[in-house]
Scaffold this motif. Structure first.
Motif, PDB file in Angstrom:
ATOM      1  N   HIS A  91       0.851  -1.197   0.000  1.00  0.00           N
ATOM      2  CA  HIS A  91       0.000   0.000   0.000  1.00  0.00           C
ATOM      3  C   HIS A  91       0.889   1.250   0.000  1.00  0.00           C
ATOM      4  CE1 HIS A  91      -3.499  -2.526   0.930  1.00  0.00           C
ATOM      5  NE2 HIS A  91      -2.739  -3.144   1.826  1.00  0.00           N
ATOM      6  N   PRO A  92       1.683   1.453  -1.056  1.00  0.00           N
ATOM      7  CA  PRO A  92       2.658   2.560  -1.043  1.00  0.00           C
ATOM      8  C   PRO A  92       2.033   3.943  -0.982  1.00  0.00           C
ATOM      9  CG  PRO A  92       2.512   1.561  -3.231  1.00  0.00           C
ATOM     10  CD  PRO A  92       1.741   0.673  -2.299  1.00  0.00           C
ATOM     11  N   GLN A  93       0.884   4.153  -1.642  1.00  0.00           N
ATOM     12  CA  GLN A  93       0.270   5.478  -1.598  1.00  0.00           C
ATOM     13  C   GLN A  93      -0.266   5.795  -0.217  1.00  0.00           C
ATOM     14  OE1 GLN A  93      -2.805   6.150  -4.511  1.00  0.00           O
ATOM     15  NE2 GLN A  93      -3.173   8.250  -3.876  1.00  0.00           N
ATOM     16  N   HIS A  94      -0.938   4.821   0.391  1.00  0.00           N
ATOM     17  CA  HIS A  94      -1.434   5.039   1.755  1.00  0.00           C
ATOM     18  C   HIS A  94      -0.266   5.299   2.713  1.00  0.00           C
ATOM     19  CE1 HIS A  94      -4.752   2.810  -0.169  1.00  0.00           C
ATOM     20  NE2 HIS A  94      -5.543   3.458   0.676  1.00  0.00           N
ATOM     21  N   TYR A  95       0.817   4.525   2.545  1.00  0.00           N
ATOM     22  CA  TYR A  95       1.959   4.677   3.448  1.00  0.00           C
ATOM     23  C   TYR A  95       2.603   6.051   3.288  1.00  0.00           C
ATOM     24  CZ  TYR A  95       6.459   4.039   5.715  1.00  0.00           C
ATOM     25  OH  TYR A  95       7.557   4.206   6.519  1.00  0.00           O
ATOM     26  N   ARG A  96       2.770   6.490   2.047  1.00  0.00           N
ATOM     27  CA  ARG A  96       3.412   7.784   1.808  1.00  0.00           C
ATOM     28  C   ARG A  96       2.602   8.909   2.446  1.00  0.00           C
ATOM     29  NH1 ARG A  96       3.349  12.077  -1.809  1.00  0.00           N
ATOM     30  NH2 ARG A  96       5.421  12.952  -2.270  1.00  0.00           N
ATOM     31  N   PRO A 317      -3.392  21.158  12.059  1.00  0.00           N
ATOM     32  CA  PRO A 317      -2.629  22.378  12.337  1.00  0.00           C
ATOM     33  C   PRO A 317      -1.224  22.135  12.870  1.00  0.00           C
ATOM     34  CG  PRO A 317      -4.211  21.984  14.081  1.00  0.00           C
ATOM     35  CD  PRO A 317      -4.467  20.936  13.041  1.00  0.00           C
ATOM     36  N   ASP A 318      -0.909  20.910  13.288  1.00  0.00           N
ATOM     37  CA  ASP A 318       0.418  20.633  13.845  1.00  0.00           C
ATOM     38  C   ASP A 318       1.455  20.439  12.749  1.00  0.00           C
ATOM     39  OD1 ASP A 318      -0.385  20.815  16.471  1.00  0.00           O
ATOM     40  OD2 ASP A 318      -0.909  18.697  16.606  1.00  0.00           O
ATOM     41  N   TYR A 319       2.728  20.542  13.139  1.00  0.00           N
ATOM     42  CA  TYR A 319       3.817  20.369  12.180  1.00  0.00           C
ATOM     43  C   TYR A 319       5.039  19.841  12.932  1.00  0.00           C
ATOM     44  CZ  TYR A 319       4.151  25.138  14.055  1.00  0.00           C
ATOM     45  OH  TYR A 319       4.151  26.230  14.888  1.00  0.00           O
ATOM     46  N   PRO A 320       5.911  19.093  12.254  1.00  0.00           N
ATOM     47  CA  PRO A 320       7.058  18.485  12.936  1.00  0.00           C
ATOM     48  C   PRO A 320       8.185  19.484  13.161  1.00  0.00           C
ATOM     49  CG  PRO A 320       7.086  17.900  10.620  1.00  0.00           C
ATOM     50  CD  PRO A 320       5.811  18.665  10.846  1.00  0.00           C
ATOM     51  N   ILE A 321       8.902  19.298  14.262  1.00  0.00           N
ATOM     52  CA  ILE A 321      10.043  20.181  14.555  1.00  0.00           C
ATOM     53  C   ILE A 321      11.295  19.368  14.855  1.00  0.00           C
ATOM     54  CG2 ILE A 321       8.599  22.064  15.408  1.00  0.00           C
ATOM     55  CD1 ILE A 321       9.215  21.162  18.249  1.00  0.00           C
ATOM     56  N   ILE A 322      11.252  18.059  14.606  1.00  0.00           N
ATOM     57  CA  ILE A 322      12.419  17.226  14.884  1.00  0.00           C
ATOM     58  C   ILE A 322      13.258  17.061  13.624  1.00  0.00           C
ATOM     59  CG2 ILE A 322      11.240  16.012  16.746  1.00  0.00           C
ATOM     60  CD1 ILE A 322      10.818  13.658  14.863  1.00  0.00           C
ATOM     61  N   HIS A 323      14.410  16.423  13.742  1.00  0.00           N
ATOM     62  CA  HIS A 323      15.335  16.235  12.630  1.00  0.00           C
ATOM     63  C   HIS A 323      14.624  15.562  11.458  1.00  0.00           C
ATOM     64  CE1 HIS A 323      18.876  15.081  10.344  1.00  0.00           C
ATOM     65  NE2 HIS A 323      19.634  15.789  11.176  1.00  0.00           N
ATOM     66  N   ARG A 324      14.862  16.091  10.276  1.00  0.00           N
ATOM     67  CA  ARG A 324      14.167  15.587   9.088  1.00  0.00           C
ATOM     68  C   ARG A 324      14.588  14.172   8.708  1.00  0.00           C
ATOM     69  NH1 ARG A 324      10.979  19.235  10.731  1.00  0.00           N
ATOM     70  NH2 ARG A 324      10.775  21.156   9.534  1.00  0.00           N
ATOM     71  N   GLY A 325      15.656  13.680   9.283  1.00  0.00           N
ATOM     72  CA  GLY A 325      16.017  12.287   9.053  1.00  0.00           C
ATOM     73  C   GLY A 325      15.125  11.326   9.815  1.00  0.00           C
ATOM     74  N   LEU A 326      14.465  11.831  10.870  1.00  0.00           N
ATOM     75  CA  LEU A 326      13.599  11.004  11.701  1.00  0.00           C
ATOM     76  C   LEU A 326      12.142  11.078  11.274  1.00  0.00           C
ATOM     77  CD1 LEU A 326      15.009  11.810  15.259  1.00  0.00           C
ATOM     78  CD2 LEU A 326      15.896  10.260  13.514  1.00  0.00           C
ATOM     79  N   PHE A 327      11.759  12.176  10.643  1.00  0.00           N
ATOM     80  CA  PHE A 327      10.379  12.348  10.219  1.00  0.00           C
ATOM     81  C   PHE A 327      10.360  13.198   8.962  1.00  0.00           C
ATOM     82  CE2 PHE A 327       6.138  14.166  10.117  1.00  0.00           C
ATOM     83  CZ  PHE A 327       5.359  13.074  10.439  1.00  0.00           C
ATOM     84  N   PRO A 328       9.566  12.813   7.951  1.00  0.00           N
ATOM     85  CA  PRO A 328       8.593  11.733   7.884  1.00  0.00           C
ATOM     86  C   PRO A 328       9.211  10.336   8.051  1.00  0.00           C
ATOM     87  CG  PRO A 328       8.290  13.294   6.071  1.00  0.00           C
ATOM     88  CD  PRO A 328       9.581  13.631   6.707  1.00  0.00           C
ATOM     89  N   HIS A 329       8.353   9.365   8.400  1.00  0.00           N
ATOM     90  CA  HIS A 329       8.826   7.990   8.496  1.00  0.00           C
ATOM     91  C   HIS A 329       9.298   7.546   7.112  1.00  0.00           C
ATOM     92  CE1 HIS A 329       7.405   7.242  12.593  1.00  0.00           C
ATOM     93  NE2 HIS A 329       6.340   7.952  12.274  1.00  0.00           N
ATOM     94  N   ASN A 330      10.485   6.985   7.072  1.00  0.00           N
ATOM     95  CA  ASN A 330      11.067   6.586   5.788  1.00  0.00           C
ATOM     96  C   ASN A 330      11.935   5.347   6.008  1.00  0.00           C
ATOM     97  OD1 ASN A 330      12.402   6.318   3.348  1.00  0.00           O
ATOM     98  ND2 ASN A 330      12.760   8.512   3.100  1.00  0.00           N
ATOM     99  N   PRO A 331      11.528   4.194   5.490  1.00  0.00           N
ATOM    100  CA  PRO A 331      12.325   2.977   5.689  1.00  0.00           C
ATOM    101  C   PRO A 331      13.739   3.103   5.143  1.00  0.00           C
ATOM    102  CG  PRO A 331      10.138   2.442   4.831  1.00  0.00           C
ATOM    103  CD  PRO A 331      10.291   3.930   4.747  1.00  0.00           C
TER     104      PRO A 331
END
Length: 634
Positions: A91-96, A317-331
């Motif tokens: 389910h690549p589209q759902h996962y992305r 309305p929320d947004y990530p503020i952590i290192h971009r290597g950690l988020f989004p989730h990326n195998p």
């Protein structure tokens, strides 16, 4: 009808039944014929009928401890709750879409984890998992520690609200503030969706088209692993399913979040018969304009038939503020620490990503061109190939984040509207003007959800005919807070209170044990009682007609409503007749910086400081609308 459990689950239930004393009565009715009665460890512990070995004579507590441990081990062996990365293979589209969603960020958020830990500290541990059970349902199902770094959590629990949190629920749990049971099992376990088994049945029936598929954990069968069965779960497509987590109601009557309750009384629900999914999983974020269509899965590089597609980004309305290597989730990005670097798909561990200097430009052509032999890099980034690979991954991350930011702007603009500036007075005695702020969504108030910590305000500035700034409201103090009563700079008398501030942030009002109320950043009463804690009330709070410990002063705007933001400049602020330029911006943020200060004493994950968090929060502020007007003062 529920599927029969696997051998491991059958053995799990058998042991638990024995512990409870139901072995002879319950087990025959469970039809677990596949489970073997003999287990070597079990038999050796109790000994055989003819055994005379004193070593087999164990204390009852030893036997009980062994059986319970064995039962839990069998229940959670292998993969009780698969990671979303496994689902993403088909389910690549759902996962992305999910990988960059607020659901996927729920547990990774350093702000959330610090706030949960701070509330637990303020309540001397009595809060328990009240907050975190919505943010990592898998972590709590696995009995993980509440206070634990995400760097040490397994993938499925740090994924927050992941695939199985919705598709492994088989009954309506109601508004239990996230108190739900998940159906455990590996990837072959049954899943629950909106359409039932039709699509899966077609895939399983056509191995020539989709390839050999494996619906059991049998190691002798080679093929792509897939769900053994898919059942239609009636509640999954209803607002009530969302309401189980998005209406947070404490036992003492305190309402932390009201999104579902607001929706139930909204025009969307009562008049137009719409649901949460129509706006938050449809083709257009925030608007019920139908759904897109695409294959539900790609199996063996073959797409399944096209059907209605629900957008799993479900942006907010929320947004990530952590290192971009950690988020989004990326195998491709994160490798687990106990995995082999040579065979693992991920490039680096989470701890290794934290020392990669993204802002410094590592891995970019311009940076690498000027690297000398004496330049120091921590491992594994001392290898230039690794840095370049990391940069390629980060480029993909930023592309996906930009897509999420665009959708965040769409959904916020679908909820708010800023009208035209209306002049009420413009002469030598002063300048008065106003602007209407409206809620143009029909589904709930704006803001909604965690509205007591949701920052939505107007930034208003006025310049005279010479370009001199003569008035401003909605500007930020040095910490990044608006100048309201919660600003530390206002509290300490270093900057003036913004008396004309227009904000939609609700406020927590707490009640002291011995009477009196006060406005606070967090909803825990700072009472004269030296030991605050949560406990069930001795009488229904409905008798009192109010919550007993805390409440909210709601300042959001209901559907189809508006509010006027009014501004006034005195004659002393004007610099004479002429044209004055007024600029009004509507700005939406994640949380106020004063909340960051309030929770900072428990520390933040990933080694981030309060300053890092505050800078990230302010950097994510988004301008939704802007109005500029020239007013002639005579």
């Amino acid at each position: 009808m529920e599927p029969f459990p696997s051998k491991k689950q059958a053995r799990c239930y058998r042991y638990l039944a024995i512990v409870l004393g139901f072995g002879a009565l319950v087990l025959p009715n469970l039809a677990f014929q596949d489970a073997q009665a003999e287990d070597k460890g079990f038999v050796s512990l109790f000994g055989s009928e003819n055994s005379t070995n004193t070593e087999t004579s164990k204390k009852p507590q030893d036997v009980l401890d062994y059986v319970v441990d064995k039962a839990h081990a069998d229940c959670f062996v292998d993969d009780p709750f698969p990671s979303a990365a496994k689902c993403g293979k088909c389910h690549p589209q759902h996962y992305r879409e999910w990988s960059v969603s607020p659901h996927a960020y729920a547990q990774l958020s350093p702000v959330f984890n610090a706030m949960s830990n701070k509330l637990i500290k303020l309540n001397n541990g009595t809060l328990g998992d009240f907050c975190i059970r919505c943010h990592t349902p898998i972590g709590m199902a696995l009995s993980e520690p509440i206070n634990m770094s995400n760097l040490d959590r397994p993938p499925s629990s740090r994924e927050g609200v992941t695939c199985v949190n919705c598709h492994r629920i088989n009954q309506a749990w109601g508004k239990g503030a996230g108190r739900q049971a998940l159906v455990s099992g590996d990837i072959n376990q049954v899943v629950y969706g909106p359409n039932g088994d039709e699509g899966l049945a077609e895939v399983l029936a056509n191995p020539d088209k989709y390839g050999v598929l494996k619906t059991t954990e049998n190691p002798h069968i080679k093929g792509r692993e897939v769900h053994a069965k898919a059942y239609r779960f009636f509640q999954l497509i209803t607002p009530g399913f969302c309401g189980s987590c998005h209406d947070v109601f404490a036992p003492n009557g305190f309402r932390l979040e009201d999104a579902f309750s607001e929706f139930k009384h909204s025009p969307s629900a009562k008049k137009f018969k719409e649901n949460c999914q129509d706006c938050h999983m449809g083709a257009v974020p925030g608007e019920p304009k139908g759904y897109s269509f695409s294959p539900a899965a790609i199996v063996g590089n073959v797409k399944t038939p096209v059907r209605k597609h629900t957008n799993h980004m479900m942006i907010g309305p929320d947004y990530p503020i952590i290192h971009r290597g950690l988020f989004p989730h990326n195998p491709k990005a994160v490798r687990e620490e106990d995995s082999d670097p040579k065979t693992a798909e991920g490039l680096a561990t989470m701890r290794e990503w934290l020392v990669f200097d993204d802002a410094g430009g590592w891995g970019t052509p311009v940076f690498e061109k000027h690297v000398t032999k004496g330049t120091y890099f921590p491992p594994p980034w001392d290898d230039q190939v690794m840095r370049i690979k990391a940069r390629h991954i980060l480029n993909d991350q930023y592309e996906l984040l930009a897509e999420a930011t665009s959708q965040r702007l769409q959904i916020l603009q679908a909820g708010y509207h800023l009208g035209d500036i209306q002049v009420e007075k413009a002469n030598g005695y002063g300048l008065k003007f106003c602007v209407p702020v409206s809620n143009i969504t029909l589904g709930h108030g704006v803001p909604t959800g965690f509205d007591a910590e949701r920052v939505v305000f107007l930034r208003t500035m006025v310049w005279d005919q010479n370009g001199r700034l003569v008035f401003q409201s909605g500007d930020l103090d040095p910490n990044g807070d608006i100048r309201d009563s919660h600003s530390l700079y206002v509290h300490n008398g270093k900057v003036p209170l913004d008396r004309q501030l227009f904000t939609l942030q609700s406020r927590f009002i707490t009640r002291n044990i011995r009477g009196g109320e006060r406005e606070q950043v967090l909803n825990v009463p700072y009472s004269l009682d030296p030991l605050p804690y949560f406990r069930p009330e001795t009488r229904p709070f409905t008798v009192l007609g109010r919550p007993t410990g805390a409440r909210k002063q709601k300042q959001n705007i209901p559907p189809r409503s508006s509010r006027l933001a009014k501004y006034h400049l005195s004659r002393r602020q004007l610099t004479g007749p002429g044209n004055y330029t007024v600029r009004i911006q509507m700005i939406a943020g994640m949380v106020p910086v004063n909340l960051v200060h309030e929770i900072s004493d428990v520390g933040f994950d990933y080694g981030m400081s309060a300053r890092n968090i505050a800078d990230g929060v302010v950097e994510g502020h988004m301008v939704l609308y802007e109005k500029v007007e020239t007013i002639c003062v005579r």
